[in-house]
Design a protein around this motif. Structure first.
Motif, PDB file in Angstrom:
ATOM      1  N   ILE A  66       2.467   5.617 -14.775  1.00 56.34           N
ATOM      2  CA  ILE A  66       3.528   5.463 -13.765  1.00 56.34           C
ATOM      3  C   ILE A  66       3.379   4.178 -13.123  1.00 56.34           C
ATOM      4  O   ILE A  66       4.411   3.624 -12.994  1.00 56.34           O
ATOM      5  CB  ILE A  66       3.388   6.683 -12.639  1.00 56.34           C
ATOM      6  CG1 ILE A  66       3.643   7.931 -13.508  1.00 56.34           C
ATOM      7  CG2 ILE A  66       4.275   6.375 -11.613  1.00 56.34           C
ATOM      8  CD1 ILE A  66       3.727   9.128 -12.440  1.00 56.34           C
ATOM      9  N   GLU A  67       2.238   3.757 -12.565  1.00 58.98           N
ATOM     10  CA  GLU A  67       2.347   2.605 -12.286  1.00 58.98           C
ATOM     11  C   GLU A  67       2.506   1.375 -13.091  1.00 58.98           C
ATOM     12  O   GLU A  67       3.248   0.098 -12.663  1.00 58.98           O
ATOM     13  CB  GLU A  67       0.846   2.006 -11.675  1.00 58.98           C
ATOM     14  CG  GLU A  67       0.483   3.023 -10.382  1.00 58.98           C
ATOM     15  CD  GLU A  67      -1.001   2.701  -9.894  1.00 58.98           C
ATOM     16  OE1 GLU A  67      -1.663   1.872 -10.575  1.00 58.98           O
ATOM     17  OE2 GLU A  67      -1.584   3.466  -9.187  1.00 58.98           O
ATOM     18  N   GLU A  70       6.298   1.466 -13.266  1.00 61.11           N
ATOM     19  CA  GLU A  70       6.816   0.869 -12.149  1.00 61.11           C
ATOM     20  C   GLU A  70       6.988  -0.453 -11.898  1.00 61.11           C
ATOM     21  O   GLU A  70       7.795  -1.078 -11.342  1.00 61.11           O
ATOM     22  CB  GLU A  70       6.256   1.471 -10.820  1.00 61.11           C
ATOM     23  CG  GLU A  70       6.588   3.066 -10.591  1.00 61.11           C
ATOM     24  CD  GLU A  70       5.773   3.686  -9.383  1.00 61.11           C
ATOM     25  OE1 GLU A  70       4.928   2.642  -8.901  1.00 61.11           O
ATOM     26  OE2 GLU A  70       5.901   4.652  -8.929  1.00 61.11           O
ATOM     27  N   GLY A  73      10.041  -1.437 -13.672  1.00 56.65           N
ATOM     28  CA  GLY A  73      11.236  -0.979 -13.064  1.00 56.65           C
ATOM     29  C   GLY A  73      11.304  -2.083 -12.035  1.00 56.65           C
ATOM     30  O   GLY A  73      12.681  -2.222 -11.777  1.00 56.65           O
ATOM     31  N   HIS A  74      10.392  -2.449 -11.425  1.00 56.02           N
ATOM     32  CA  HIS A  74      10.833  -3.404  -9.989  1.00 56.02           C
ATOM     33  C   HIS A  74      11.404  -4.539 -10.832  1.00 56.02           C
ATOM     34  O   HIS A  74      12.218  -5.280  -9.924  1.00 56.02           O
ATOM     35  CB  HIS A  74       9.512  -3.635  -9.366  1.00 56.02           C
ATOM     36  CG  HIS A  74       9.090  -2.495  -8.607  1.00 56.02           C
ATOM     37  ND1 HIS A  74       9.712  -1.926  -7.600  1.00 56.02           N
ATOM     38  CD2 HIS A  74       7.893  -1.774  -8.607  1.00 56.02           C
ATOM     39  CE1 HIS A  74       9.102  -0.998  -7.082  1.00 56.02           C
ATOM     40  NE2 HIS A  74       7.989  -0.730  -7.448  1.00 56.02           N
TER      41      HIS A  74
END
Length: 87
Positions: A66-67, A70, A73-74
């Motif tokens: 997930i990290e 992310e 995603g950022h």
């Protein structure tokens, strides 16, 4: 007459001793069952600890995934923010 009283007293003492002996057998059986139950519970605790460790490992792997997602995603959100500001 005294012999009958003594015989009755002996029988009552034998009865009390038999009752105590039966109670000791009962307590011994309870102790054995408690030890078996304790061994079973210890085995189940070991199994559950293994399952918990596996679950924690899997959760850690998923958190890392997930990290990493992310991070990607950022970058996209920042790119969209730049595109919106330019328009």
């Amino acid at each position: 007459m005294l012999s009958y009283i003594l015989i009755g007293l002996c029988f009552s003492l034998v009865g009390v001793a038999g009752l105590q002996l039966m109670y000791m057998f009962y307590l011994d059986r309870l102790d054995r069952e408690r030890k078996k139950r304790l061994a079973e519970l210890e085995r189940r605790v070991r199994d559950l600890k293994k399952l918990l460790a596996a679950a924690r490992h899997r959760i850690d792997e998923q958190d890392e995934l997930i990290e990493s997602l992310e991070l990607f995603g950022h970058g996209r959100e920042e790119a969209w923010a730049d595109v919106i500001e330019e328009n």
